[in-house]
Motif scaffolding. Structure first.
Motif, short mmCIF file in Angstrom:
data_model
loop_
_atom_site.label_atom_id
_atom_site.label_comp_id
_atom_site.label_asym_id
_atom_site.label_seq_id
_atom_site.Cartn_x
_atom_site.Cartn_y
_atom_site.Cartn_z
N GLN A 278 0.82 -1.22 0.00
CA GLN A 278 0.00 0.00 0.00
C GLN A 278 0.85 1.27 0.00
O GLN A 278 0.65 2.18 0.78
N SER A 279 1.81 1.31 -0.92
CA SER A 279 2.62 2.52 -1.04
C SER A 279 1.77 3.62 -1.67
O SER A 279 0.77 3.34 -2.33
N PRO A 280 2.15 4.88 -1.49
CA PRO A 280 1.35 5.97 -2.06
C PRO A 280 1.28 5.87 -3.58
O PRO A 280 2.25 5.48 -4.23
N PRO A 281 0.12 6.20 -4.16
CA PRO A 281 0.01 6.15 -5.62
C PRO A 281 0.88 7.23 -6.27
O PRO A 281 1.20 8.25 -5.66
N LEU A 282 1.24 6.98 -7.53
CA LEU A 282 2.01 7.95 -8.30
C LEU A 282 1.08 9.07 -8.77
O LEU A 282 -0.14 8.89 -8.85
N ILE A 283 1.66 10.19 -9.11
CA ILE A 283 0.89 11.30 -9.67
C ILE A 283 0.70 11.05 -11.17
O ILE A 283 1.66 10.75 -11.88
N ALA A 284 -0.54 11.13 -11.62
CA ALA A 284 -0.86 10.87 -13.03
C ALA A 284 -0.28 11.97 -13.92
O ALA A 284 -0.41 13.15 -13.61
N PRO A 285 0.35 11.60 -15.03
CA PRO A 285 1.02 12.60 -15.87
C PRO A 285 0.10 13.63 -16.50
O PRO A 285 0.52 14.74 -16.81
N ASN A 286 -1.16 13.30 -16.70
CA ASN A 286 -2.10 14.25 -17.29
C ASN A 286 -3.12 14.73 -16.27
O ASN A 286 -4.16 15.27 -16.62
N ASN A 287 -2.79 14.52 -14.99
CA ASN A 287 -3.59 14.99 -13.87
C ASN A 287 -5.01 14.45 -13.88
O ASN A 287 -5.94 15.09 -13.41
N ASP A 288 -5.20 13.26 -14.46
CA ASP A 288 -6.52 12.63 -14.51
C ASP A 288 -6.32 11.13 -14.32
O ASP A 288 -5.98 10.41 -15.27
N VAL A 289 -6.51 10.66 -13.10
CA VAL A 289 -6.26 9.26 -12.76
C VAL A 289 -7.04 8.31 -13.66
O VAL A 289 -6.52 7.32 -14.15
N GLY A 290 -8.32 8.61 -13.91
CA GLY A 290 -9.15 7.74 -14.73
C GLY A 290 -8.67 7.64 -16.16
O GLY A 290 -8.52 6.55 -16.71
N VAL A 291 -8.39 8.78 -16.78
CA VAL A 291 -7.95 8.78 -18.18
C VAL A 291 -6.54 8.19 -18.30
O VAL A 291 -6.27 7.40 -19.20
N ASP A 292 -5.65 8.55 -17.39
CA ASP A 292 -4.31 7.98 -17.46
C ASP A 292 -4.34 6.46 -17.24
O ASP A 292 -3.59 5.73 -17.86
N GLY A 293 -5.25 5.99 -16.40
CA GLY A 293 -5.44 4.55 -16.24
C GLY A 293 -5.97 3.91 -17.52
O GLY A 293 -5.55 2.84 -17.93
#
Length: 174
Positions: free
Chosen positions: A70-85
């Motif tokens: 459970q390490s901290p999640p990375l910051i999404a490169p386009n600032n949108d977790v859903g779209v970057d996923g």
């Protein structure tokens, strides 16, 4: 039909079977229209929306995982977790659709449960990756976002490793 049809699911659409071990799929269908007397097959990709359904599974490493470290999640490169996923899942499925469009192309293991180009390297995005750690990635100095690929107009992306049959290893961009 030299194309791959892609369907991206909207955040307000619930898809039956999503989250039960998949974040999308690729397959093929026969055309309903004859071309020169034949009904050709065409490949398609469906990518579920990882913002609203199973973000811990389908948007990792940008979202807290459902299980495992459970390490901290990375910051999404386009600032949108859903779209970057979704981009990660689209890239994985595109690699599978290109190398195994009709289920008789390149894959490892049995045809009923094939390990395709990206599926053989789950959770690997950079060198040194291991379960719960995406690997050594590039980090944007301004935003702190993690990425391994550059796109057009300065966009940054995190793309999965692909299995390299010549070295029998997962090959990463960084």
């Amino acid at each position: 039909m030299n194309a791959i049809n892609v369907v991206l699911t909207s955040s307000d659409v619930v898809v039956d079977g999503f989250c039960s071990s998949k974040c999308g799929t690729h397959s093929s269908l026969r055309s309903r229209a004859a071309i020169k007397g034949k009904y050709p097959r065409f490949a398609y990709i469906w990518v579920g929306n990882s913002e609203t359904q199973c973000p811990g599974q389908c948007a990792w490493p940008f979202h807290q995982p459902v299980y495992g470290p459970q390490s901290p999640p990375l910051i999404a490169p386009n600032n949108d977790v859903g779209v970057d996923g979704m981009i990660i899942n689209l890239a994985s499925l595109l690699a599978g659709a290109v190398t195994n469009p009709f289920g008789n192309g390149y894959f490892q293991g049995p045809a009923v449960a094939p390990l395709e180009a990206a599926a053989a390297c789950p959770g690997i995005y950079g060198k040194g990756a291991y379960p719960g750690y995406a690997g050594d990635l590039l980090v944007d100095a301004t935003t702190g976002a993690s990425y391994n690929a550059h796109g057009s107009n300065g966009r940054k992306y995190l793309l999965p490793a692909l299995y390299d049959p010549s070295t029998s290893t997962c090959s990463t961009l960084v």
